[in-house]
Structures are given as C-alpha cells and as structure tokens.
Design a protein around this motif. Structure first.
Motif, short mmCIF file in Angstrom:
data_model
loop_
_atom_site.label_atom_id
_atom_site.label_comp_id
_atom_site.label_asym_id
_atom_site.label_seq_id
_atom_site.Cartn_x
_atom_site.Cartn_y
_atom_site.Cartn_z
N HIS A 191 -3.58 -22.43 -21.70
CA HIS A 191 -3.28 -23.72 -22.32
C HIS A 191 -4.07 -24.84 -21.66
N ARG A 192 -4.04 -24.88 -20.34
CA ARG A 192 -4.73 -25.97 -19.64
C ARG A 192 -6.24 -25.92 -19.89
N ALA A 193 -6.82 -24.71 -19.85
CA ALA A 193 -8.27 -24.58 -20.01
C ALA A 193 -8.70 -24.95 -21.42
N GLU A 194 -7.97 -24.47 -22.44
CA GLU A 194 -8.37 -24.74 -23.81
C GLU A 194 -8.12 -26.20 -24.19
N ALA A 195 -7.04 -26.79 -23.68
CA ALA A 195 -6.80 -28.21 -23.91
C ALA A 195 -7.92 -29.03 -23.27
N LYS A 196 -8.34 -28.63 -22.09
CA LYS A 196 -9.42 -29.33 -21.39
C LYS A 196 -10.73 -29.22 -22.17
N SER A 389 -10.85 -23.73 -32.99
CA SER A 389 -9.92 -23.43 -34.09
C SER A 389 -8.69 -24.31 -33.98
N GLY A 390 -7.75 -24.10 -34.90
CA GLY A 390 -6.49 -24.83 -34.86
C GLY A 390 -5.70 -24.55 -33.61
N ASN A 391 -5.86 -23.34 -33.03
CA ASN A 391 -5.17 -23.03 -31.78
C ASN A 391 -5.62 -23.96 -30.66
N ASP A 392 -6.93 -24.19 -30.57
CA ASP A 392 -7.45 -25.11 -29.55
C ASP A 392 -6.91 -26.52 -29.77
N ALA A 393 -6.89 -26.95 -31.03
CA ALA A 393 -6.40 -28.29 -31.34
C ALA A 393 -4.94 -28.46 -30.93
N MET A 394 -4.12 -27.44 -31.20
CA MET A 394 -2.71 -27.53 -30.82
C MET A 394 -2.54 -27.56 -29.30
N GLN A 395 -3.37 -26.79 -28.59
CA GLN A 395 -3.31 -26.82 -27.12
C GLN A 395 -3.57 -28.24 -26.63
N TYR A 396 -4.56 -28.91 -27.23
CA TYR A 396 -4.90 -30.28 -26.82
C TYR A 396 -3.79 -31.25 -27.18
N TRP A 397 -3.28 -31.19 -28.41
CA TRP A 397 -2.29 -32.16 -28.86
C TRP A 397 -0.95 -32.01 -28.13
N GLU A 398 -0.68 -30.81 -27.64
CA GLU A 398 0.58 -30.63 -26.91
C GLU A 398 0.65 -31.57 -25.71
N ASP A 399 -0.48 -31.81 -25.04
CA ASP A 399 -0.51 -32.65 -23.85
C ASP A 399 -0.91 -34.09 -24.15
N ASP A 400 -1.34 -34.38 -25.37
CA ASP A 400 -1.89 -35.70 -25.69
C ASP A 400 -0.75 -36.69 -25.92
N ASN A 404 2.11 -37.78 -31.68
CA ASN A 404 3.55 -37.49 -31.83
C ASN A 404 3.82 -36.41 -32.86
N ALA A 405 2.86 -36.15 -33.74
CA ALA A 405 3.03 -35.15 -34.79
C ALA A 405 1.66 -34.56 -35.11
N VAL A 406 1.69 -33.33 -35.64
CA VAL A 406 0.45 -32.58 -35.87
C VAL A 406 0.44 -32.06 -37.30
N GLY A 407 -0.69 -32.21 -37.97
CA GLY A 407 -0.86 -31.67 -39.32
C GLY A 407 -2.10 -30.79 -39.37
N LEU A 408 -1.96 -29.58 -39.89
CA LEU A 408 -3.09 -28.65 -39.98
C LEU A 408 -3.18 -28.11 -41.40
N TYR A 409 -4.39 -28.08 -41.96
CA TYR A 409 -4.62 -27.40 -43.22
C TYR A 409 -5.44 -26.15 -42.89
N LEU A 410 -4.84 -24.98 -43.09
CA LEU A 410 -5.47 -23.71 -42.69
C LEU A 410 -5.92 -22.93 -43.91
N GLU A 411 -7.16 -22.48 -43.85
CA GLU A 411 -7.71 -21.61 -44.90
C GLU A 411 -7.84 -20.18 -44.43
N ARG A 425 5.81 -23.15 -29.15
CA ARG A 425 5.98 -24.01 -27.97
C ARG A 425 5.78 -25.48 -28.34
N LEU A 426 4.73 -25.77 -29.12
CA LEU A 426 4.42 -27.15 -29.51
C LEU A 426 5.51 -27.73 -30.40
#
Length: 900
Positions: A191-196, A389-400, A404-411, A425-426
């Motif tokens: 989590h820490r590495a990908e958020a970074k 990917s969206g996984n990296d984005a969620m790792q970042y937003w968890e600590d940001d 306050n809220a996250v929206g993802l459009y996944l294909e 977790r998020l």
C-alpha cells in the motif's frame, strides 16, 4: 520434478516487476549464468562494511568459482533472485536447501545505494513463495549482530522468527508459510509503495511535454498550454526538435538537453517514436511517464506486444506509466495545480477522486463533473491501463486527506482479488463508487491486455458487493451518488423525511423510497411558496429544521415544483443553510425547470459548515434519480456500520494431506487438461477438510446391490450414475425409501427398463439421508477472479431460474451468512409454509470448509456437492464431482508483484 519443472529449467513464472518503497520500480527474476559480470560489478561497488556483513569477511572481488556457484542454480534446491534496475543488479536473495530437505538457508545482499528501499523485504517474499513451491517448510539464516538492517528485515516480515546466539552470530529460523501478520505486513508495504508511486506522478516537481507543439488544436499544444494555464507551480519544459520556442519558452530538442531533473514526462509523439522517447527518459533519470499517444490497440497482437514492451522498458528503469491512450491527469491541490491533460480548464477544487480507463470514458466523467459543478481532488485516466490501474489510484486516495470519496469507471479488471482487498479496506473509510457494464470481465475493450472471466456474470457483482463498493451502471449514476457523498454526511439509518409543495410529487417519492430500502418517517406535502420570498423562505428553513430534529429521521429529500416569485438559487441557498449543521444528508429536487440558463442538477450552492468542512446541496431534476442515489448511500452506510466478521479456520482440516492427494492426482495431467477424480479419491480429499460424503456403492448384479444395502442399512436409495439423471426423480433416475430385498430387486429391474431409452444402465445404492432441504454447492477456479464459491437450493431454483449466490474466498463468517441468505429461494431454509427451519450454522460451516479448500488449492478446477441435504440438526453431502488441473498463477498472491 517440481510442478512439472525439471531441475535447472528456468521458472519464468517467478519473474515480476515490483514497486520499491520510494514508489519507483524494478524487475525481479531468477538469477542466470550470464549475470556473473553484473554480480561482480555490484559486489565491487559495495562498501567494505556491506561486504563484511554479507560474507563475514572482506573480499575486494568474487572469485570465478564463487561467481559460478552464485549464478548457476537449479531453481529447486538452490534458488536465487536478482532485482535489477536499468540492467544493473541492485539486490540478490538466495536460498540453499540443507541436509534436512524441509529447511533452507537464506541470504541477501543489497546494493548500498538501494538499502532502505524495501528490496530485501521483496526478495524475502519471493524466496518464501518459491520455497513453498519446492516443498521447503523453513528458512534459517546466520546474521552478524551488528547487521541491524538485515535483522530488521526478518523481524518486521511478520513471520514467527526464533533467534539465538551461537559463536557470535545470530541464528534465525522461521516457517515460510504465510501468517496473518506476514500478509498484513506485505499488504501494508504494498500500500505505501504503490500510493507513493502514484503520488509522485500526481505531484511532480517538474514536467516535460515531449511532442509539445505551437499548432493550435494539436494534442501537443493543448497539453503544454493546459499545464501553463492551469498554474502548475514547478518548471515546465517543452520538447520538440523542430521548434525554437514553445509557449513563450525555449524549446528543447531532446530530453537530454533539459537542464534540470524531470519528475514527469508527458509523451505525445507518434507511436513509432514512443519507445525511443522512453529510452531517452530512462537515460535522463525521469521518474514517471504519462503516455497520451494511442493507436497501439488498433494494431492487434503486434500492437499489444509493442505496448507490453514499452511498459517493460519503463519499469526496468524505475518508471511507472499512465497510459498509453490516456486523457491525462489532474491534481487541483493549489500548491501543485497540475492539469496534465487535454481537457481544457482546471476543474473546480473538491474532494472527489475520479479514475477512468479509456480516454473516451474519461471525457464523459470529466464533463459530467463539470455540468454538476462537482469539485474534484484529482483525476486519473489510465487509458489502456498497461501499468497504473484503479488499484494504484485507490491506494493513493486512501491516504489522501483531500479526497473524501472515490469514483471509478472500470472497463476491465487486471487483478480483481487485489481490487477487492484494497476496495474493502478503502470503503470502510471513504465511499467507493464503481461504474461498470454488465459484461465487464467477459470481454475486453481494445488495448486491455488482461484476463477474462469464465465465472457466472453475477460473480463479479458479488465480489463488488462483498467489497463494500457502491456499484452503478453508468457515469451519470456515478455522479448522482458522488455529488452526495463528496459534500454530505453519511446517514445513520434509513429513516427518511419527505418535503414537497406537491402532494403528487411527495407520493411518487414515498413510493420510490420503499423500493430503495428507505423508511418514510415523515411526509409534508403542504409546503407553501406562494406568499413571497421574504415569508416563504424563513418558513421553509424552519420546517426543514423541525424535520431534521426528529431523531428517527436520518436523511431528507425536498422536491419542489417551480414557484412564481422565488428563484431556484434562492431556494437552494435556503435549503443548504437550514441543513448545513444538521449532520444529516439533505438532497433537493427541482422539477419542471425549463430555463436552460438555470442548472437543475449538481451542486447548486456550496459553502462550509461551522467546523470549516465543505458542504454543498446536491440537486436533481428527477425525484427517481435522487431517491435511487440516496438509497445506495443508505445501504453503503449500513455496510460500513455493520460487523464485517472474521475469517474462521475450520477445525479438523489437514491442508498438507489434501495437497499431497492433489499432487499425486496431477502427476498424469499436462497442459490445461482437466482430470475428473474418481469418486473415492474425491471423497478422500473432502475428508481432509472435514466434509463427509454419504457412501454410495456401484453394483453390477442384484445380489451385489442387496449385499451393499444390507451393509449400509435399510432403507436405501437407488440412483442412476449418469450425471444428468442421478437427481431426476421425474425421469426415473432416483428411487427412494426402499425398505427390503424384494423391493430393491423389483426396483432395479423396473429402473433399468425405464432408463433403457437413455442408455443409462449403471446404478448405485446409497443409504437414505434424513429429510431436509436439498442444496447445491459449487466452487470453481476462475482465470480472472480466482476461487469462486456458489450456493443455491437444488432443483428448479438453480436449474431453471439461475438462483445462485456467489462469494469470493476468503469469506468471513458474515460473508458466509450473506451467501446463505442471498438466493431468492433461501426463505425455504428459515421455515416456509409450515416446513421446519434447517440448521443454517451447519450449512455455513460446510460452505466455509468448501471455501477454505478452494482458496488453499487452486488446482481444484471444479468442485460440486449436489445435493447437500440440510436438516434440522446438520448437513449430509450425498454426491461430489471434482476436477483438478494445472492452474494459472492467481492474480493475487503472498508476494508483491505488479500486473504483467
């Protein structure tokens, strides 16, 4: 031979790209003989202290004999991994099997420059995974007491490490099996590495636009102009060999000419030039890449291979990649003000993090947010999602803290198991809204090189539901929910107050509320707005306050028809002011507005609460949309508030014995072939997980059937062995409650006569199970989702209506309870039309055993227990079918690795 590999055969599946602690990337792979020169180079660059810590003595160079021993391994008894960056070895980890074949000695050597970046921890995870694959159970190590860095690697890895001193050396020993703590440590580091890594892309200190242009309307022009006009705080460099000046700045011919360090390179050159640009960026020490260039998806497999090579090249040199075919990314933090996108204008500052894949969907999200005056914290368009990917984005937003809220459009999904883990977790701290089509996972959009699912279509939705995300189908639905969660508090329950100036509108809202899990507590359809703004607005504010003061009301919707003499903006301000400090979500519906200059949807009025936090009034033009969005948020809030349970390991299971049985069965299986296990072997395998299958006996003669019945005990059941007939009472495939020898002989003769048209003459006899509710449990290994467990009630419910519930292991006790309750026919389990309730805890225990078996053994391709009789005091499994095969590497495992 191990897992089909011969000693010395290169295990390519062990290769992985990894993210280091500082967010940069490297490549991990098994060592090879031609690494000798690179290994010597690394050794000679090490300090005397580092060499001494590794070898317990100083040596200026490795001998030819040592290099041969270190680089020539058989990948079974002797395994070594190297971590490389730009062709240089930056870390080595190895193990050597000892005299005890279950134990191996492990050792590490990390480049001085890269110590403290998590290289040793990553090597340990991968060595432990390789050791388990090679039937090694324990690692041991000898470490000098002063080598605190390496002692810390072992101590903080999460394993149960035993240590003692022996002749001035610290002796360590631990099991390589993952523990709850080691998994938690791995996930935390990941989590820490990908958020970074994403933080470095979204908050660069400097940006170079490669392919910048002076031609208005070109992508290169838009990128450079938007960066400058957006107010980016750091230096911006334009790179174009054919231009002397760009945007009023000096143009550089190549990246190498840029005088300062470059954190982010935005690439907008023809696709044929992208590879050479990445190579130049690597030499210049660029930290991250945003590739706007597209078109790789149009070249079929050749284009996909080219795209993979670009990502491999970037990662090998420490760079993450957003794209190709990305719309860009945005960070509205005023201290950064990054608009590295082709979208004109810096969006409004807000608290919503947005992620899309293809540029086209990114445009839709961007436009939808703008129409609604939705502020965003950051926006990432991954394009073909070849890397980020969206996984990296969620790792970042968890600590940001700004999100306050996250929206993802996944294909598409690259690693849904990891997505589920991160999203769960998020979602416990920030709402996660996911828009996806119903066929997402079944087919891929152009340019997406990921797996597809073979599981039932509902399995992906089940995974999202299990993760706590709010699932929607369109970008509009995403925004309708986002405009509430981004600026409104979460409801504490489902109690709803309705206010309106129309009885008809209030009735429509009340009807819709019941369909969206909302309980109407109060309804006031007599709001008067006809006596002028000065009187109507104070009265409206007072009524809103009174409605929200009711402790049973947890949210409020006010839906209003236009009223002469009162502007919509004035109504919005009044509603917002009255609700600001209530601590309850309030939404407004302004119906019937036909003036195009007046927006009817979005955040019509924003401000701050008394505590300084932002607050806005979500507005809608349709009461149906508002109620649907509010209902989704109420369900999400209930999910957050509930106890999510715990993972329970079933008692009396023998994982090792089950693994041995599977390995023995797979000895004759090659490639993607599946092997159907004999019923006796399948039953023995289930026994290792405490699952008993009621014995059935195949017979050839009536005398054999009678002997079997006498041994099993009367009464017995007579069944066809054909898989299509064994459950079909209506077709004569089953005879029940046969109480004596004469009846059995007569039933055998009559049954063979009835089944003659089906050419099904093989029969079996089985002891009668106690009466209960028949159920079906199925577990599969899906190439995308991994293990999937499905549950339904036997018969027409699953066969005709597809009434299945699905879960993705591992499952908590709460997940198991939800799985049992989810089928529409599940009411039969709790007592239905006078039938007694069945033993649901016993059914949940059986499902947990199946889920645990499937999670532990990906080699089990398909397991079906059909039927399971659930009685008032237990369960009885009547028949099992089980197939095994060589599985693909699961997308999420006990070692850190980026999607390949």
């Amino acid at each position: 031979m191990v897992d089909g590999r011969k000693p010395g055969e290169y295990p390519s599946h062990w290769e992985a790209d990894v993210v280091l602690r500082n967010g940069s990337t490297a490549h991990l792979r098994p060592i090879q003989p031609n690494d000798a020169d690179a290994l010597q180079k690394m050794h000679q660059s090490q300090s005397e202290s580092s060499v001494y810590m590794r070898y317990f003595t100083y040596k200026s160079a490795l001998t030819a004999k040592e290099l041969k021993r270190f680089t020539e391994v058989n990948h079974i008894d002797r395994v070594a991994f190297v971590v490389t960056r730009g062709g240089d070895i930056i870390g080595v980890g190895r193990y050597d099997r000892l005299d005890d074949p279950a134990e191996a000695e492990v050792a590490f050597n990390i480049s001085d420059v890269y110590q403290g970046m998590g290289v040793g921890s990553i090597l340990l995870e991968h060595l432990a995974a390789a050791a388990r694959e090679n039937d090694i159970e324990r690692f041991s190590a000898e470490v000098l007491p002063e080598n605190r860095k390496m002692l810390t690697v072992f101590a903080e890895a999460g394993y149960a490490v035993k240590r003692h001193f022996d002749e001035g050396v610290v002796m360590l020993e631990f099991s390589v099996d993952p523990t709850d703590k080691s998994r938690a440590v791995m996930e935390s580091r990941e989590h820490r590495a990908e958020a970074k890594s994403l933080s470095g892309l979204l908050a660069p200190q400097s940006v170079a636009v490669i392919g910048a242009s002076r031609e208005w309307g070109s992508i290169g022009y838009s990128l450079l102009n938007n960066l400058i006009e957006g107010g980016f705080e750091g230096p911006v460099y334009g790179v174009n060999p054919e231009a002397f000046e760009l945007g009023g700045m000096i143009s550089y011919g190549t990246v190498a000419e840029i005088p300062g360090p470059i954190d982010l390179a935005v690439i907008a050159v023809p696709k044929e030039e992208v590879q050479s640009v990445i190579e130049a960026c690597a030499l210049a020490g660029v930290k991250g890449l945003l590739i706007v260039t597209g078109g790789f998806e149009n070249d079929g497999e050749e284009g996909m291979m080219h795209q993979r090579e670009l990502v491999r090249l970037a990662r090998a040199n420490g760079m993450r990649v957003i794209g190709p075919a990305s719309l860009g990314m945005v960070n509205t933090d005023p201290e950064i003000a990054l608009n590295a996108s082709v979208a004109p204008g810096m969006p409004k500052r807000g608290s919503l993090g947005l992620f899309s894949q293809s540029a086209a969907i990114g445009v839709l999200l961007y436009a939808a947010a703008s129409r609604r005056s939705m502020g965003i914290s950051s926006f990432v368009s991954a394009g073909n999602r070849a890397d980020v990917s969206g996984n990296d984005a969620m790792q970042y937003w968890e600590d940001d803290p700004a999100t306050n809220a996250v929206g993802l459009y996944l294909e598409s999904f690259g690693n849904p198991r990891k997505f589920s883990r991160i999203a769960r977790r998020l979602a416990n701290s920030k709402p996660v809204i996911v828009a996806k089509s119903d066929v997402m996972g079944l087919r891929l959009p152009p340019g997406h090189a990921v797996r597809t699912t073979q599981a039932p279509t509902a399995a992906v939705d089940a995974m999202l539901r299990q993760s706590g995300v709010i699932r929607v189908s369109t970008n509009e639905e995403l925004m309708e929910i986002a405009q509430i969660v981004a600026v409104q508090p979460m409801p504490a329950g489902n109690g709803l107050a309705i206010m309106s100036n129309s009885v008809a509108l209030a009735s429509v809202v009340a009807d819709a509320a019941g369909q969206n899990d909302l309980d109407v507590i109060s309804q006031n359809a007599q709001i008067s707005l006809d006596d002028g703004q000065s009187r109507a607005l104070p009265r409206l504010a007072r009524l809103i306050g009174e409605a929200l003061a009711n402790e049973n009301v947890h949210s409020l919707i006010i839906t209003l028809l236009p009223s002469v003499g009162i502007m919509t903006s004035a109504l919005a301000k009044c509603i917002r002011a009255a609700a600001t400090d209530s601590g309850k979500p309030v939404v407004a519906v302004f119906t019937g507005i036909i003036d195009a200059s007046i927006p009817a949807e979005g955040l019509l009025d924003t401000g701050t609460r008394s505590d300084g936090s932002s607050y806005g009034l979500p507005c809608y033009s349709s009461p149906g949309s508002a109620i649907k969005a509010l209902g989704a948020i109420v369900r999400y809030a209930a999910w957050v508030a509930r106890d999510h349970g715990q993972y329970l390991v079933p008692s009396d299971i023998d994982v090792s014995a089950a693994a041995d049985l599977i390995e023995e069965s797979l000895a004759t299986v090659s490639g993607l072939e599946l092997l159907h296990l004999p019923r006796s072997t399948a039953t023995k395998l289930l026994d290792q997980y405490g699952i008993s299958v009621l014995e059935s006996v195949k017979f050839s003669t009536e005398d054999q059937a009678v002997a079997a019945a006498q041994r099993l005990g009367w009464p017995v059941a007579l069944k066809a062995r054909d898989e299509h007939l064994r459950h079909r009472l209506d077709l004569g495939g089953v005879r029940l409650n046969i109480t004596d020898e004469a009846s059995l002989r007569g039933n055998i003769a009559h049954m063979k006569e009835m089944l003659a048209p089906f050419a099904a003459q093989d029969l079996e006899v089985q002891a009668m199970a106690p009466a209960g509710q028949g159920c079906v449990i199925r577990a599969v290994e899906d190439p995308l989702l991994g293990p999937v467990v499905s549950f339904g009630l036997a018969g027409d419910a699953v066969n005709l209506l597809g009434d299945w519930a699905h879960g993705i292991p591992p499952l908590t006790n709460v997940d198991l309870a939800d799985l049992v309750k989810s089928p529409r026919a599940a009411a039969r389990l709790r007592g239905y039309q006078g039938l007694p309730a069945v033993d649901v805890p016993a059914l949940e225990d059986l499902l947990n055993r199946v889920a645990t078996l499937k999670d532990n053994h990906p080699e089990v391709a398909l397991l079906e227990i059909n039927p399971v009789m659930v009685t008032s005091d237990g369960t009885v499994s009547l028949a099992v079918e089980l197939w095994v095969g060589n599985p693909e590497q699961r997308t999420d495992s006990a070692r850190r690795a980026m999607s390949q």
